[in-house]
Design a protein around this motif. Structure first.
Motif, PDB file in Angstrom:
ATOM      1  N   HIS A 187       2.841  -5.850   4.594  1.00 44.89           N
ATOM      2  CA  HIS A 187       4.015  -4.995   4.406  1.00 44.89           C
ATOM      3  C   HIS A 187       5.158  -5.731   3.708  1.00 44.89           C
ATOM      4  O   HIS A 187       5.943  -5.101   2.992  1.00 44.89           O
ATOM      5  CB  HIS A 187       4.467  -4.419   5.750  1.00 44.89           C
ATOM      6  CG  HIS A 187       3.680  -3.225   6.168  1.00 44.89           C
ATOM      7  ND1 HIS A 187       2.426  -3.314   6.731  1.00 44.89           N
ATOM      8  CD2 HIS A 187       3.955  -1.898   6.060  1.00 44.89           C
ATOM      9  CE1 HIS A 187       1.968  -2.106   6.971  1.00 44.89           C
ATOM     10  NE2 HIS A 187       2.863  -1.230   6.571  1.00 44.89           N
ATOM     11  N   GLN A 210      -2.516  -2.242  -3.397  1.00 42.17           N
ATOM     12  CA  GLN A 210      -3.142  -1.007  -2.904  1.00 42.17           C
ATOM     13  C   GLN A 210      -4.066  -0.336  -3.917  1.00 42.17           C
ATOM     14  O   GLN A 210      -4.730   0.649  -3.584  1.00 42.17           O
ATOM     15  CB  GLN A 210      -2.051  -0.008  -2.499  1.00 42.17           C
ATOM     16  CG  GLN A 210      -1.040  -0.548  -1.514  1.00 42.17           C
ATOM     17  CD  GLN A 210      -1.679  -1.040  -0.227  1.00 42.17           C
ATOM     18  OE1 GLN A 210      -2.360  -0.283   0.460  1.00 42.17           O
ATOM     19  NE2 GLN A 210      -1.478  -2.311   0.094  1.00 42.17           N
ATOM     20  N   TYR A 241       2.056  -1.386  -7.680  1.00 41.59           N
ATOM     21  CA  TYR A 241       1.616  -1.497  -6.285  1.00 41.59           C
ATOM     22  C   TYR A 241       0.229  -2.151  -6.276  1.00 41.59           C
ATOM     23  O   TYR A 241      -0.764  -1.565  -5.823  1.00 41.59           O
ATOM     24  CB  TYR A 241       1.593  -0.124  -5.626  1.00 41.59           C
ATOM     25  CG  TYR A 241       2.965   0.507  -5.529  1.00 41.59           C
ATOM     26  CD1 TYR A 241       3.761   0.321  -4.400  1.00 41.59           C
ATOM     27  CD2 TYR A 241       3.470   1.273  -6.576  1.00 41.59           C
ATOM     28  CE1 TYR A 241       5.026   0.892  -4.316  1.00 41.59           C
ATOM     29  CE2 TYR A 241       4.731   1.845  -6.498  1.00 41.59           C
ATOM     30  CZ  TYR A 241       5.506   1.646  -5.369  1.00 41.59           C
ATOM     31  OH  TYR A 241       6.765   2.208  -5.285  1.00 41.59           O
ATOM     32  N   GLU A 268       6.783  -4.895  -3.775  1.00 41.62           N
ATOM     33  CA  GLU A 268       6.223  -4.037  -4.819  1.00 41.62           C
ATOM     34  C   GLU A 268       7.057  -2.775  -4.971  1.00 41.62           C
ATOM     35  O   GLU A 268       7.364  -2.338  -6.092  1.00 41.62           O
ATOM     36  CB  GLU A 268       4.781  -3.650  -4.453  1.00 41.62           C
ATOM     37  CG  GLU A 268       3.787  -4.786  -4.519  1.00 41.62           C
ATOM     38  CD  GLU A 268       2.423  -4.418  -3.958  1.00 41.62           C
ATOM     39  OE1 GLU A 268       1.462  -5.173  -4.162  1.00 41.62           O
ATOM     40  OE2 GLU A 268       2.311  -3.351  -3.302  1.00 41.62           O
ATOM     41  N   ASP A 295       4.359   3.546  -1.277  1.00 43.44           N
ATOM     42  CA  ASP A 295       3.687   3.854  -2.533  1.00 43.44           C
ATOM     43  C   ASP A 295       3.552   5.362  -2.735  1.00 43.44           C
ATOM     44  O   ASP A 295       3.348   5.821  -3.849  1.00 43.44           O
ATOM     45  CB  ASP A 295       2.291   3.206  -2.642  1.00 43.44           C
ATOM     46  CG  ASP A 295       1.364   3.485  -1.462  1.00 43.44           C
ATOM     47  OD1 ASP A 295       1.491   4.552  -0.831  1.00 43.44           O
ATOM     48  OD2 ASP A 295       0.508   2.623  -1.165  1.00 43.44           O
ATOM     49  N   ARG A 326       4.265  -5.372   0.160  1.00 48.06           N
ATOM     50  CA  ARG A 326       4.396  -3.980  -0.270  1.00 48.06           C
ATOM     51  C   ARG A 326       5.861  -3.578  -0.422  1.00 48.06           C
ATOM     52  O   ARG A 326       6.203  -2.783  -1.306  1.00 48.06           O
ATOM     53  CB  ARG A 326       3.679  -3.058   0.716  1.00 48.06           C
ATOM     54  CG  ARG A 326       2.165  -3.237   0.685  1.00 48.06           C
ATOM     55  CD  ARG A 326       1.460  -2.322   1.662  1.00 48.06           C
ATOM     56  NE  ARG A 326       1.597  -0.919   1.266  1.00 48.06           N
ATOM     57  CZ  ARG A 326       1.087   0.087   1.964  1.00 48.06           C
ATOM     58  NH1 ARG A 326       0.412  -0.152   3.090  1.00 48.06           N
ATOM     59  NH2 ARG A 326       1.233   1.325   1.550  1.00 48.06           N
TER      60      ARG A 326
END
Length: 259
Positions: free
Chosen positions: A77, A234, A231, A83, A30, A80
């Motif tokens: 993860h 987060q 994202y 994303e 990110d 992520r």
């Protein structure tokens, strides 16, 4: 200081530097978008993001994973990475996940990444700008007076420095400082809120012995906010639930420090 306001100005600036390729080294899945989404979007046809820490495993940093709604770091993860792939696709940038786990980046992993960067083009790293994380971050306001002053100035609190950002910076700086690549740094959001640009330049000089020139890009905040919100896992832990606060953070001009 150089100040840029439009994507065409970014591309013109890169042409003046003789840069045909931009590689952003992102510590986590990110950091590149949070910090330089506008710059990446302006040069998307020549940009690539290489992310270092992209893997997790059950039992390793699971507290953060649970805070973001996942059972463990491996599941976090995986989400992520998805994303990040979506954000990179919307930006139109190339991207690569190095596959390092927390604490797992070392000289060997970075040397392999640099070798791949060099071999992927016939001219190697010539006419390539590599942007490293600056390692921004510092103490947040600690006294009632300083907290009041920051609140009146409508400034976000910022974050402490992140050790993996500093490790990424130092490993890639060591590996690339003798190469043909042009090197620069970017101020990471949200960590950069704890630093003035001058303080960040002074820190880089003390640590790496290089003077840097400040380049600011005044990006489109709405476009950047859309990309940052991809994202989703987060957002609340990093920016909090207040959309107005998030926008205030993301309105800060993107800052490069060119070596």
């Amino acid at each position: 200081m150089t100040s840029l306001s439009h994507a065409t100005e970014v591309r013109s600036w890169l042409e003046q530097l003789g840069v045909e390729r931009v590689i952003v080294i992102s510590p986590h899945l990110d950091d590149a978008v949070f910090s330089v989404a506008g710059i990446l979007g302006a040069c998307r046809d020549r940009a690539e993001v290489i992310t270092v820490f992209t893997e997790g495993s059950a039992g390793q940093n699971d507290a953060w994973a649970r805070m973001t709604g996942f059972p463990d770091s491996a599941a976090e993860h995986l989400a992520r990475r998805q994303e990040d792939a979506l954000a990179m696709t919307q930006l139109g940038c190339g991207f690569q996940h190095l596959g390092c786990r927390p604490g797992g980046a070392d000289d060997h992993a970075v040397a392999q990444a640099v070798d791949a960067m060099t071999q992927s083009r016939p001219d190697g790293l010539t006419r390539t700008l590599v942007l490293l994380p600056a390692g921004a971050g510092g103490p947040t306001p600690s006294t009632p007076f300083s907290r009041l002053a920051w609140r009146l100035l409508r400034r976000p609190w910022g974050c402490m420095p992140h050790g993996e950002h500093e490790l990424t910076r130092d490993l890639f700086w060591q590996a690339l400082s003798g190469s043909q690549a042009r090197l620069g740094f970017y101020a990471e959001l949200p960590y950069a809120w704890s630093h003035s640009n001058r303080a960040l330049q002074e820190r880089l000089y003390r640590l790496l012995g290089c003077h840097t020139e400040l380049v600011k890009y005044h990006h489109d905040t709405s476009e950047k906010t859309h990309l940052v919100e991809l994202y989703a896992s987060q957002l609340n832990p990093i920016f909090g639930p207040n959309p107005a606060y998030r926008r205030r953070v993301l309105e800060r001009a993107e800052c490069l420090l060119m070596a």
